[in-house]
Design a protein around this motif. Structure first.
Motif, PDB file in Angstrom:
ATOM      1  N   PHE A 256       0.868  -1.170   0.000  1.00 16.12           N
ATOM      2  CA  PHE A 256       0.000   0.000   0.000  1.00 16.12           C
ATOM      3  C   PHE A 256       0.907   1.223   0.000  1.00 16.12           C
ATOM      4  CE2 PHE A 256      -2.378  -3.405   1.813  1.00 16.12           C
ATOM      5  CZ  PHE A 256      -3.707  -3.172   1.491  1.00 16.12           C
ATOM      6  N   PHE A 257       0.588   2.226  -0.825  1.00 15.19           N
ATOM      7  CA  PHE A 257       1.433   3.423  -0.869  1.00 15.19           C
ATOM      8  C   PHE A 257       0.632   4.618  -1.370  1.00 15.19           C
ATOM      9  CE2 PHE A 257       1.792   1.126  -4.805  1.00 15.19           C
ATOM     10  CZ  PHE A 257       1.805   2.088  -5.797  1.00 15.19           C
ATOM     11  N   ASP A 258       1.117   5.815  -1.054  1.00 14.76           N
ATOM     12  CA  ASP A 258       0.473   7.032  -1.531  1.00 14.76           C
ATOM     13  C   ASP A 258       1.517   7.964  -2.145  1.00 14.76           C
ATOM     14  OD1 ASP A 258       1.773   8.315   0.573  1.00 14.76           O
ATOM     15  OD2 ASP A 258      -0.041   8.690   1.728  1.00 14.76           O
ATOM     16  N   GLN A 259       1.068   9.137  -2.571  1.00 12.78           N
ATOM     17  CA  GLN A 259       1.971  10.073  -3.253  1.00 12.78           C
ATOM     18  C   GLN A 259       2.921  10.782  -2.303  1.00 12.78           C
ATOM     19  OE1 GLN A 259      -0.604  12.605  -5.525  1.00 12.78           O
ATOM     20  NE2 GLN A 259      -0.882  11.078  -7.126  1.00 12.78           N
ATOM     21  N   SER A 260       2.713  10.672  -0.991  1.00 10.22           N
ATOM     22  CA  SER A 260       3.600  11.341  -0.032  1.00 10.22           C
ATOM     23  C   SER A 260       4.719  10.418   0.460  1.00 10.22           C
ATOM     24  CB  SER A 260       2.788  11.847   1.171  1.00 10.22           C
ATOM     25  OG  SER A 260       2.335  10.752   1.949  1.00 10.22           O
ATOM     26  N   ASN A 261       4.964   9.340  -0.274  1.00  5.90           N
ATOM     27  CA  ASN A 261       6.021   8.357   0.026  1.00  5.90           C
ATOM     28  C   ASN A 261       5.737   7.467   1.234  1.00  5.90           C
ATOM     29  OD1 ASN A 261       7.627   9.028  -2.178  1.00  5.90           O
ATOM     30  ND2 ASN A 261       8.578  10.704  -1.066  1.00  5.90           N
ATOM     31  N   TRP A 262       4.491   7.439   1.734  1.00 10.50           N
ATOM     32  CA  TRP A 262       4.114   6.471   2.765  1.00 10.50           C
ATOM     33  C   TRP A 262       3.907   5.127   2.088  1.00 10.50           C
ATOM     34  CZ3 TRP A 262      -0.462   3.653   2.792  1.00 10.50           C
ATOM     35  CH2 TRP A 262      -0.652   2.834   3.906  1.00 10.50           C
ATOM     36  N   SER A 263       4.342   4.061   2.734  1.00  8.72           N
ATOM     37  CA  SER A 263       4.072   2.733   2.208  1.00  8.72           C
ATOM     38  C   SER A 263       4.062   1.713   3.340  1.00  8.72           C
ATOM     39  CB  SER A 263       5.100   2.325   1.146  1.00  8.72           C
ATOM     40  OG  SER A 263       6.357   2.113   1.729  1.00  8.72           O
ATOM     41  N   LYS A 264       3.346   0.649   3.110  1.00  9.39           N
ATOM     42  CA  LYS A 264       3.256  -0.448   4.073  1.00  9.39           C
ATOM     43  C   LYS A 264       3.091  -1.736   3.273  1.00  9.39           C
ATOM     44  CE  LYS A 264       2.666  -1.596   8.460  1.00  9.39           C
ATOM     45  NZ  LYS A 264       3.561  -1.275   9.529  1.00  9.39           N
ATOM     46  N   THR A 265       3.925  -2.737   3.565  1.00  8.53           N
ATOM     47  CA  THR A 265       3.863  -4.020   2.867  1.00  8.53           C
ATOM     48  C   THR A 265       3.250  -5.068   3.777  1.00  8.53           C
ATOM     49  OG1 THR A 265       5.789  -3.449   1.535  1.00  8.53           O
ATOM     50  CG2 THR A 265       5.227  -5.774   1.666  1.00  8.53           C
ATOM     51  N   VAL A 266       2.357  -5.861   3.212  1.00 12.35           N
ATOM     52  CA  VAL A 266       1.670  -6.923   3.940  1.00 12.35           C
ATOM     53  C   VAL A 266       1.986  -8.249   3.253  1.00 12.35           C
ATOM     54  CG1 VAL A 266      -0.594  -7.836   4.579  1.00 12.35           C
ATOM     55  CG2 VAL A 266      -0.218  -5.362   4.559  1.00 12.35           C
ATOM     56  N   ASP A 267       2.449  -9.234   4.017  1.00 12.84           N
ATOM     57  CA  ASP A 267       2.655 -10.573   3.470  1.00 12.84           C
ATOM     58  C   ASP A 267       1.319 -11.296   3.468  1.00 12.84           C
ATOM     59  OD1 ASP A 267       5.413 -10.376   3.010  1.00 12.84           O
ATOM     60  OD2 ASP A 267       5.846 -10.875   5.101  1.00 12.84           O
ATOM     61  N   ILE A 268       0.956 -11.870   2.336  1.00 13.40           N
ATOM     62  CA  ILE A 268      -0.325 -12.565   2.199  1.00 13.40           C
ATOM     63  C   ILE A 268      -0.124 -14.030   2.549  1.00 13.40           C
ATOM     64  CG2 ILE A 268      -2.152 -13.203   0.588  1.00 13.40           C
ATOM     65  CD1 ILE A 268      -1.445 -10.599  -0.942  1.00 13.40           C
ATOM     66  N   GLN A 269      -0.918 -14.509   3.499  1.00 11.85           N
ATOM     67  CA  GLN A 269      -0.825 -15.892   3.955  1.00 11.85           C
ATOM     68  C   GLN A 269      -2.050 -16.714   3.581  1.00 11.85           C
ATOM     69  OE1 GLN A 269       2.012 -16.879   5.498  1.00 11.85           O
ATOM     70  NE2 GLN A 269       2.790 -14.803   5.311  1.00 11.85           N
ATOM     71  N   ASP A 270      -3.173 -16.059   3.278  1.00 11.64           N
ATOM     72  CA  ASP A 270      -4.438 -16.753   3.054  1.00 11.64           C
ATOM     73  C   ASP A 270      -4.723 -16.893   1.561  1.00 11.64           C
ATOM     74  OD1 ASP A 270      -6.915 -17.906   3.364  1.00 11.64           O
ATOM     75  OD2 ASP A 270      -7.800 -16.243   4.475  1.00 11.64           O
ATOM     76  N   PHE A 271      -4.425 -18.075   1.008  1.00 10.33           N
ATOM     77  CA  PHE A 271      -4.670 -18.382  -0.396  1.00 10.33           C
ATOM     78  C   PHE A 271      -5.883 -19.303  -0.484  1.00 10.33           C
ATOM     79  CE2 PHE A 271      -0.263 -17.318  -0.150  1.00 10.33           C
ATOM     80  CZ  PHE A 271       0.056 -16.735  -1.356  1.00 10.33           C
TER      81      PHE A 271
END
Length: 108
Positions: free
Chosen positions: A47-62
């Protein structure tokens, strides 16, 4: 790194559900994908926006190699006056395959 290039698949989003969440995060997002490789074990969402914020989520539920579910992370500012557009990108870690989708963070 050596891999079988004939088995390399491209991530392709077919349908999405719940592409919004409160700024505190926590909402479950569901994404239906073109079928993943049978041995696909790692997938992440950024997830990211134009102000350089970002957060990564590892997906475990397939689910049956064609759907993934994961929890939306909290936005950088939990007290927002109006909805904020945030981008969402799916990717396989250590590979350059990406699929991008718009996401909205709402006031709580």
């Amino acid at each position: 790194v050596i891999y079988n290039s004939s088995r390399k698949t491209t991530l392709q989003i077919l349908k999405t559900a719940n592409l919004f969440s409160p700024s505190t995060g926590g909402r479950i997002i569901s994404i239906f994908l073109k079928r993943l490789e049978k041995d696909q074990k790692r997938l992440s969402a950024k997830f990211f926006d134009q102000s350089n914020w970002s957060k990564t989520v590892d997906i475990q539920d397939f689910h049956y190699q064609c759907a993934v579910m994961f929890e939306a992370p909290p936005y950088k500012t939990k007290d927002i006056a109006s909805a904020v557009k945030v981008s969402l990108k799916l990717f396989v870690p250590f590979r350059d395959e990406k699929e991008r989708q718009e996401f909205i963070s709402k006031q709580s």
